[in-house]
Motif scaffolding. Structure first.
Motif, PDB file in Angstrom:
ATOM      1  N   UNK A 164     -18.970   4.719 -14.312  1.00 12.66           N
ATOM      2  CA  UNK A 164     -19.673   5.817 -13.635  1.00 12.66           C
ATOM      3  C   UNK A 164     -20.845   5.237 -12.862  1.00 12.66           C
ATOM      4  N   UNK A 165     -20.890   5.452 -11.557  1.00  6.81           N
ATOM      5  CA  UNK A 165     -21.968   4.907 -10.727  1.00  6.81           C
ATOM      6  C   UNK A 165     -23.178   5.829 -10.741  1.00  6.81           C
ATOM      7  N   UNK A 166     -23.727   6.025 -11.945  1.00  9.81           N
ATOM      8  CA  UNK A 166     -24.895   6.890 -12.111  1.00  9.81           C
ATOM      9  C   UNK A 166     -25.899   6.170 -12.989  1.00  9.81           C
ATOM     10  N   UNK A 167     -27.152   6.111 -12.568  1.00  5.00           N
ATOM     11  CA  UNK A 167     -28.179   5.360 -13.285  1.00  5.00           C
ATOM     12  C   UNK A 167     -28.826   6.166 -14.410  1.00  5.00           C
ATOM     13  N   UNK A 168     -28.425   7.410 -14.604  1.00  6.41           N
ATOM     14  CA  UNK A 168     -29.115   8.287 -15.548  1.00  6.41           C
ATOM     15  C   UNK A 168     -28.696   8.085 -17.001  1.00  6.41           C
ATOM     16  N   UNK A 169     -27.566   7.421 -17.224  1.00  8.54           N
ATOM     17  CA  UNK A 169     -26.998   7.402 -18.567  1.00  8.54           C
ATOM     18  C   UNK A 169     -27.398   6.159 -19.351  1.00  8.54           C
ATOM     19  N   UNK A 170     -27.720   6.364 -20.631  1.00  4.45           N
ATOM     20  CA  UNK A 170     -28.071   5.244 -21.506  1.00  4.45           C
ATOM     21  C   UNK A 170     -26.847   4.694 -22.224  1.00  4.45           C
ATOM     22  N   UNK A 171     -25.753   5.408 -22.155  1.00  2.34           N
ATOM     23  CA  UNK A 171     -24.513   4.999 -22.810  1.00  2.34           C
ATOM     24  C   UNK A 171     -23.536   6.155 -22.802  1.00  2.34           C
ATOM     25  N   UNK A 172     -22.486   6.032 -23.596  1.00  2.35           N
ATOM     26  CA  UNK A 172     -21.498   7.109 -23.617  1.00  2.35           C
ATOM     27  C   UNK A 172     -20.344   6.775 -24.536  1.00  2.35           C
ATOM     28  N   UNK A 173     -19.335   7.611 -24.478  1.00  4.13           N
ATOM     29  CA  UNK A 173     -18.116   7.390 -25.237  1.00  4.13           C
ATOM     30  C   UNK A 173     -16.915   7.714 -24.352  1.00  4.13           C
ATOM     31  N   UNK A 174     -15.946   6.800 -24.351  1.00  5.64           N
ATOM     32  CA  UNK A 174     -14.712   6.974 -23.590  1.00  5.64           C
ATOM     33  C   UNK A 174     -13.611   7.426 -24.535  1.00  5.64           C
ATOM     34  N   UNK A 175     -12.942   8.510 -24.182  1.00  3.14           N
ATOM     35  CA  UNK A 175     -11.793   9.010 -24.936  1.00  3.14           C
ATOM     36  C   UNK A 175     -10.570   8.884 -24.032  1.00  3.14           C
ATOM     37  N   UNK A 176      -9.710   7.925 -24.341  1.00  2.00           N
ATOM     38  CA  UNK A 176      -8.546   7.708 -23.486  1.00  2.00           C
ATOM     39  C   UNK A 176      -7.468   8.763 -23.682  1.00  2.00           C
ATOM     40  N   UNK A 177      -7.580   9.604 -24.704  1.00  2.28           N
ATOM     41  CA  UNK A 177      -6.655  10.731 -24.815  1.00  2.28           C
ATOM     42  C   UNK A 177      -7.190  11.949 -24.068  1.00  2.28           C
TER      43      UNK A 177
END
Length: 427
Positions: free
Chosen positions: A166-179
């Motif tokens: 994601x080309x956004x500078x606002x996020x400190x991290x995240x979680x990817x759900x491939x389902x």
């Protein structure tokens, strides 16, 4: 008789061609009459038809006219309140079955797309984006929770990793759900409707249900006809109105706003979302976005309690989009629309039966794309006499909004303001 067209959305403008479906004229008989040709109604119809039932659907406007054809198009697992909340509400034993079902809706969507060759731009991968360390901590807990119920297609992402997707500078991290993933939601509904008709189901458009005659052999009355049935499934959600007063008393229609840019081109689109995943942030009133099949950005967010249509949707949502992607400041917005979803006080879906033969599911509370497909299967099971999973949902407690229908909007808006303030302050 006046007809109700689709709203002027990107989805309607890019919908796959479909045959005309006439309104009901006269009287028909069927095993099951379904009110509403959105995801809940269409999913129910498919499972019933596959099990030998005769099914007729009455739709007040057109297939997918409501939330099913207007939503953000994101395949998001679980419910609007997660399994841990359900455990605290009904206990671990009762929550076990609901937890096992929390990831089934997305699988059903993919099975339908494959089985019936539905062209709906299906893409895999959904990102939950954290704006604060507290939200990141919640995602870490959510990953452990989901894995406890057998869901393992998850990856926690630090700040460096999330900027790769994601080309956004606002996020400190995240979680990817491939389902997780995303689809063209109206084309999914239209494909499911075609599947219903291929199995012998009948869909009547421009045919609102105006009255249900209850009893041993219930009848759905429409402006120019009636449907006699053994069973009725009420699947109108936020567009049901007051057809069933006892359902309207414990729910509230709410609006969410969506905009779609002009085509961005392959290069710019790839810089924004290199893997073509969909994204939603972790705020209480969250923003969500994704790319379309023709490389536009769809961006949505916000809630209007009581489902009023704002005068200028672009003025509400465009600043949110530019906060995430300031590089889009010169990009034109081609479409802007509102879609309504049905909110419950608990944020959990309401499932049940009225009398012996009127079944319903409603109140996805903004989390409906996957849940509605599961709900169709659960309702169909109940009509076949297999009610364990239906009973698990029906056992969830539900309450009227404080202050009744008159005060539910200001009370809900006040609560949302409080939680949004906590998000902004990082509490």
């Amino acid at each position: 008789m006046a007809t109700t067209p689709y709203p002027q959305s990107y989805y309607a403008a890019s919908a796959n061609p479909v045959p005309p479906r006439p309104a009901l004229q006269g009287e028909v008989e069927t095993d099951v009459c379904i009110i509403g040709a959105g995801y809940t109604g269409l999913s129910s119809a498919l499972f019933l038809l596959e099990n030998g039932f005769k099914v007729s659907i009455v739709e007040a406007a057109k297939v997918g006219f409501g939330a099913s054809g207007r939503n953000g198009g994101q395949i998001v697992n679980s419910y609007s309140r997660d399994i841990d909340v359900i455990e605290r509400t009904v206990g671990p034993k009762e929550a076990q079955l609901l937890g096992k079902m929390a990831f089934e809706g997305g699988r059903i969507i993919r099975e339908r797309v494959a089985k019936y060759n539905i062209q709906c731009d299906l893409k895999d991968g959904g990102v939950f984006a954290a704006l604060t360390s507290k939200q990141m901590g919640h995602l870490e807990s959510q990953k452990r929770l989901w894995e406890r119920f057998g869901h393992t297609q998850l990856e926690l992402m630090d700040q460096k990793r999330i900027r790769e997707v994601v080309a956004c500078d606002s996020y400190v991290g995240g979680m990817l759900d491939m389902s997780g993933g995303h689809i063209h939601p109206l084309n999914l509904a239209l494909g499911e409707a075609a599947a219903v008709e291929s199995l012998g189901g009948i869909i009547y458009e421009q045919t609102p249900a105006i009255r249900i005659e209850r009893g041993a052999n219930p009848v759905v009355h429409t402006p120019q006809g009636k449907v006699r049935a053994k069973f009725i499934i009420v699947a109108g959600n936020a567009y049901l109105g007051n057809l069933v007063p006892e359902l309207a008393a414990k729910s509230m229609p709410c609006g969410t706003q969506v905009i779609t840019t002009e085509p961005l081109g392959e290069e710019l689109a790839r810089t924004l979302l290199p893997q073509d995943y969909c994204v939603e942030d972790c705020n209480y009133l969250l923003d969500y976005y994704r790319l379309t099949g023709d490389k536009r950005l769809i961006f949505g967010g916000g809630v209007v309690y009581g489902a009023r249509d704002p005068a200028n949707i672009e003025a509400i949502i465009r600043p949110k989009m530019l906060k995430a992607f300031p590089q889009l400041k010169d990009v034109k917005i081609d479409f802007a629309w509102t879609g309504n979803f049905l909110l419950t006080l608990s944020r959990l879906p309401q499932v049940g039966r009225i009398g012996d033969n009127i079944y319903y599911s409603q109140g996805c509370s903004g989390h409906g794309v996957t849940y509605t497909h599961l709900a169709g299967k659960v309702l169909a099971e109940a009509l076949r006499g297999q009610a364990e999973r239906f009973d698990a949902f029906a056992g969830l407690p539900h309450y009227p909004f404080p202050g009744g229908q008159m005060l539910r909007v200001p009370f809900s808006a006040l609560g949302a303001w409080y939680y949004s303030l906590r998000d902004r302050l990082g509490f």
